[in-house]
Design a protein around this motif. Structure first.
Motif, PDB file in Angstrom:
ATOM      1  N   ALA A  93      -5.826  26.997   5.654  1.00  0.00           N
ATOM      2  CA  ALA A  93      -6.178  27.842   6.945  1.00  0.00           C
ATOM      3  C   ALA A  93      -6.960  27.221   7.871  1.00  0.00           C
ATOM      4  O   ALA A  93      -6.585  27.517   9.336  1.00  0.00           O
ATOM      5  N   GLU A  94      -7.961  26.370   7.419  1.00  0.00           N
ATOM      6  CA  GLU A  94      -8.797  25.776   8.417  1.00  0.00           C
ATOM      7  C   GLU A  94      -8.109  24.602   9.238  1.00  0.00           C
ATOM      8  O   GLU A  94      -8.176  24.379  10.421  1.00  0.00           O
ATOM      9  N   ARG A  95      -7.115  23.987   8.510  1.00  0.00           N
ATOM     10  CA  ARG A  95      -6.628  22.687   9.094  1.00  0.00           C
ATOM     11  C   ARG A  95      -5.536  23.045  10.000  1.00  0.00           C
ATOM     12  O   ARG A  95      -5.252  22.857  11.283  1.00  0.00           O
ATOM     13  N   PHE A  96      -4.834  24.456   9.721  1.00  0.00           N
ATOM     14  CA  PHE A  96      -3.800  24.861  11.032  1.00  0.00           C
ATOM     15  C   PHE A  96      -4.467  25.331  12.015  1.00  0.00           C
ATOM     16  O   PHE A  96      -4.016  25.180  13.203  1.00  0.00           O
ATOM     17  N   ALA A  97      -5.739  25.826  11.872  1.00  0.00           N
ATOM     18  CA  ALA A  97      -6.209  26.341  12.986  1.00  0.00           C
ATOM     19  C   ALA A  97      -7.014  25.129  14.048  1.00  0.00           C
ATOM     20  O   ALA A  97      -6.829  25.048  15.238  1.00  0.00           O
ATOM     21  N   ASP A  98      -7.185  23.949  13.135  1.00  0.00           N
ATOM     22  CA  ASP A  98      -7.717  22.976  13.829  1.00  0.00           C
ATOM     23  C   ASP A  98      -6.797  22.260  14.739  1.00  0.00           C
ATOM     24  O   ASP A  98      -6.938  21.597  15.779  1.00  0.00           O
ATOM     25  N   ALA A 113      -2.781  13.388   4.980  1.00  0.00           N
ATOM     26  CA  ALA A 113      -1.690  13.198   4.510  1.00  0.00           C
ATOM     27  C   ALA A 113      -0.984  14.287   3.823  1.00  0.00           C
ATOM     28  O   ALA A 113       0.084  14.600   4.073  1.00  0.00           O
ATOM     29  N   VAL A 114      -1.791  15.229   3.442  1.00  0.00           N
ATOM     30  CA  VAL A 114      -1.264  16.182   2.357  1.00  0.00           C
ATOM     31  C   VAL A 114      -1.040  17.338   3.444  1.00  0.00           C
ATOM     32  O   VAL A 114      -0.044  18.027   3.755  1.00  0.00           O
ATOM     33  N   PHE A 115      -2.022  17.537   4.455  1.00  0.00           N
ATOM     34  CA  PHE A 115      -1.785  18.629   5.710  1.00  0.00           C
ATOM     35  C   PHE A 115      -0.464  18.199   6.280  1.00  0.00           C
ATOM     36  O   PHE A 115       0.119  19.347   6.731  1.00  0.00           O
ATOM     37  N   GLU A 116      -0.387  17.235   6.731  1.00  0.00           N
ATOM     38  CA  GLU A 116       0.868  16.621   7.498  1.00  0.00           C
ATOM     39  C   GLU A 116       2.025  16.887   6.810  1.00  0.00           C
ATOM     40  O   GLU A 116       2.951  17.456   7.332  1.00  0.00           O
ATOM     41  N   SER A 148      -4.434  30.815  13.263  1.00  0.00           N
ATOM     42  CA  SER A 148      -4.547  31.064  11.732  1.00  0.00           C
ATOM     43  C   SER A 148      -5.160  32.194  11.253  1.00  0.00           C
ATOM     44  O   SER A 148      -6.103  32.537  11.600  1.00  0.00           O
ATOM     45  N   ILE A 149      -4.535  32.833  10.198  1.00  0.00           N
ATOM     46  CA  ILE A 149      -4.786  34.087   9.710  1.00  0.00           C
ATOM     47  C   ILE A 149      -4.837  34.114   8.052  1.00  0.00           C
ATOM     48  O   ILE A 149      -3.848  33.628   7.642  1.00  0.00           O
ATOM     49  N   LEU A 150      -5.865  34.384   7.441  1.00  0.00           N
ATOM     50  CA  LEU A 150      -5.703  34.478   5.787  1.00  0.00           C
ATOM     51  C   LEU A 150      -6.007  35.793   5.508  1.00  0.00           C
ATOM     52  O   LEU A 150      -6.893  36.485   5.831  1.00  0.00           O
ATOM     53  N   VAL A 151      -5.179  36.256   4.676  1.00  0.00           N
ATOM     54  CA  VAL A 151      -5.415  37.442   3.993  1.00  0.00           C
ATOM     55  C   VAL A 151      -5.558  37.394   2.465  1.00  0.00           C
ATOM     56  O   VAL A 151      -4.899  36.779   1.892  1.00  0.00           O
ATOM     57  N   THR A 152      -6.655  38.278   2.017  1.00  0.00           N
ATOM     58  CA  THR A 152      -6.666  38.234   0.494  1.00  0.00           C
ATOM     59  C   THR A 152      -6.746  39.785   0.198  1.00  0.00           C
ATOM     60  O   THR A 152      -6.876  40.759   0.948  1.00  0.00           O
ATOM     61  N   SER A 153      -6.257  39.861  -1.175  1.00  0.00           N
ATOM     62  CA  SER A 153      -6.068  41.226  -1.554  1.00  0.00           C
ATOM     63  C   SER A 153      -7.501  41.688  -1.886  1.00  0.00           C
ATOM     64  O   SER A 153      -7.655  43.032  -1.845  1.00  0.00           O
ATOM     65  N   PHE A 154      -8.487  41.145  -2.615  1.00  0.00           N
ATOM     66  CA  PHE A 154      -9.860  41.741  -2.895  1.00  0.00           C
ATOM     67  C   PHE A 154     -10.898  40.842  -2.837  1.00  0.00           C
ATOM     68  O   PHE A 154     -10.854  39.496  -2.635  1.00  0.00           O
ATOM     69  N   ALA A 155     -12.130  41.561  -2.913  1.00  0.00           N
ATOM     70  CA  ALA A 155     -13.486  40.576  -3.090  1.00  0.00           C
ATOM     71  C   ALA A 155     -14.339  41.215  -4.181  1.00  0.00           C
ATOM     72  O   ALA A 155     -14.153  42.461  -4.359  1.00  0.00           O
TER      73      ALA A 155
END
Length: 365
Positions: free
Chosen positions: A28-33, A350-353, A38-45
């Protein structure tokens, strides 16, 4: 990238400390950069449980500020409805999900919406997709997605050819900070990092260490938290290993905690590609890992060269591997150097690319 800013939405159950959760926070952070919305959705906290942090450039949705305890049917119905509402409001170009239930919800919630689906598998398929429901999700629903990320070839083979053909193998990334740490081996400890769960099988590790404890001054330090802590404490006491085997809890700085140890151990029964193992390799620690279901350790360790692989559940083999590392410091140092070199392919850029190119391929049809 296209001229229009594209929106990438990622969905996982939580951001609590764990391998898959860390990967999604990093993505999520790398896509924003890189200029994506970039949006991240979680089910719960769960209030009080530590989460991976997100920068302000990532928009966060949390369906349940406090985890709601309900039946599996009600849980999935309510979360599918919540996810669909978010999808309609944000209109992402692509939704990326991981693990069985989030993948299931993602495939149902996106029905009829103009959004591409990229599912991901981060564990041994037989364990992550058990029973009739698991088979339905993995072999009927997921092949309808536009793409899938696997970590290993072994995971990939469980799924239908239709999904395999449009999939990619992408390993987890390792933070550059682990490559910046120099392993010393100066401390007389063997270390392990992982949740205290049946999957990780720390009991095997403790039993194996018990076989060599009277032949070494080294101790075994196990970092992590989980539901088996009390059971493992009782095992340590029953084996007379109090003080020699210590459950260290969570560490806010894993690299500093383990960098001076003589060896890293992973005793899991099944894994995807475990982050803790990759991080230890990046630091140059000699590593011992079970050749477990899912195939992750065997994907990254060349046995006898960049680490040691032992059969799943084999206490004697694990104990022998521990003795081998401790009694042969030159070989251990050589394996540590080879592990560090092998881990270079897991650097973040490398992995993000690989992820970014795959997402763009899917979006471009």
């Amino acid at each position: 990238m296209a001229d229009r800013q594209r929106t990438v939405m990622l969905y996982c159950n939580s951001l609590h400390k764990g391998g898959a959760e860390r990967v999604f926070a990093q993505l999520a952070e790398r896509f924003a950069d890189c200029g994506y919305r970039s949006i991240l959705v979680t089910s719960f906290a769960d209030p009080g449980r530590e989460e991976y942090p997100l920068p302000p450039t990532v928009k966060r949705y949390n369906m349940e500020p406090e985890r709601v305890i309900q039946s599996r049917l009600k849980r999935n119905v309510s979360r599918i409805a919540a996810l669909r509402k978010i999808l309609k409001a944000e209109k992402p170009d692509i939704l990326i999900s991981c693990m069985q239930e989030p993948n299931f919800r993602a495939m149902i919630a996106t029905r009829g919406l103009p959004v591409k689906r990229l599912v991901s598998v981060c564990n041994a398929a037989e364990k992550e997709y058990p029973g009739k429901l698991g088979a339905f999700v993995g072999k009927v629903l997921m092949p309808q997605a536009e793409g899938c990320v696997f970590q290993t070839e072994e995971e990939k083979r469980w799924f239908p050819e239709k999904l395999q053909k449009k999939s990619r193998i992408i390993m987890n990334q390792v933070s550059d900070s682990f490559f910046d740490v120099q392993h010393t081996g100066a401390r007389h400890d063997l270390v392990s990092v992982g949740r205290l769960t049946a999957q990780k099988n720390q009991a095997l590790m403790i039993h194996a260490f018990g076989k060599i404890a009277d032949k070494t001054e080294d101790n075994l330090l196990i970092y992590g938290a989980g539901e088996l802590r009390e059971e493992l404490e009782a095992l340590i006491t029953s084996l007379g290993l109090t003080g020699r085997v210590r459950l260290m809890g969570l560490s806010s700085d894993v690299a500093s905690a383990i960098k001076d140890a003589r060896c890293f151990i992973l005793s899991s029964d099944f894994e995807g590609v475990p982050n803790a193992l990759l991080e230890a390799m990046a630091m140059g620690l000699p590593c011992i890992a079970t050749d477990c279901l899912g195939g992750g350790p065997a994907m990254v360790i060349k046995n006898g060269v960049s680490g040691l692989l032992t059969p799943v559940g084999n206490m004697e083999a694990l104990a022998f591997a521990m003795r081998r590392v401790l009694q042969n410091p030159a070989e251990a140092e050589s394996m540590g150097r080879a592990a560090r070199e092998a881990a270079e392919r897991f650097r973040p850029d490398a992995v993000f690319e690989d992820w970014r190119r795959y997402v763009e391929d899917i979006l471009n049809g």
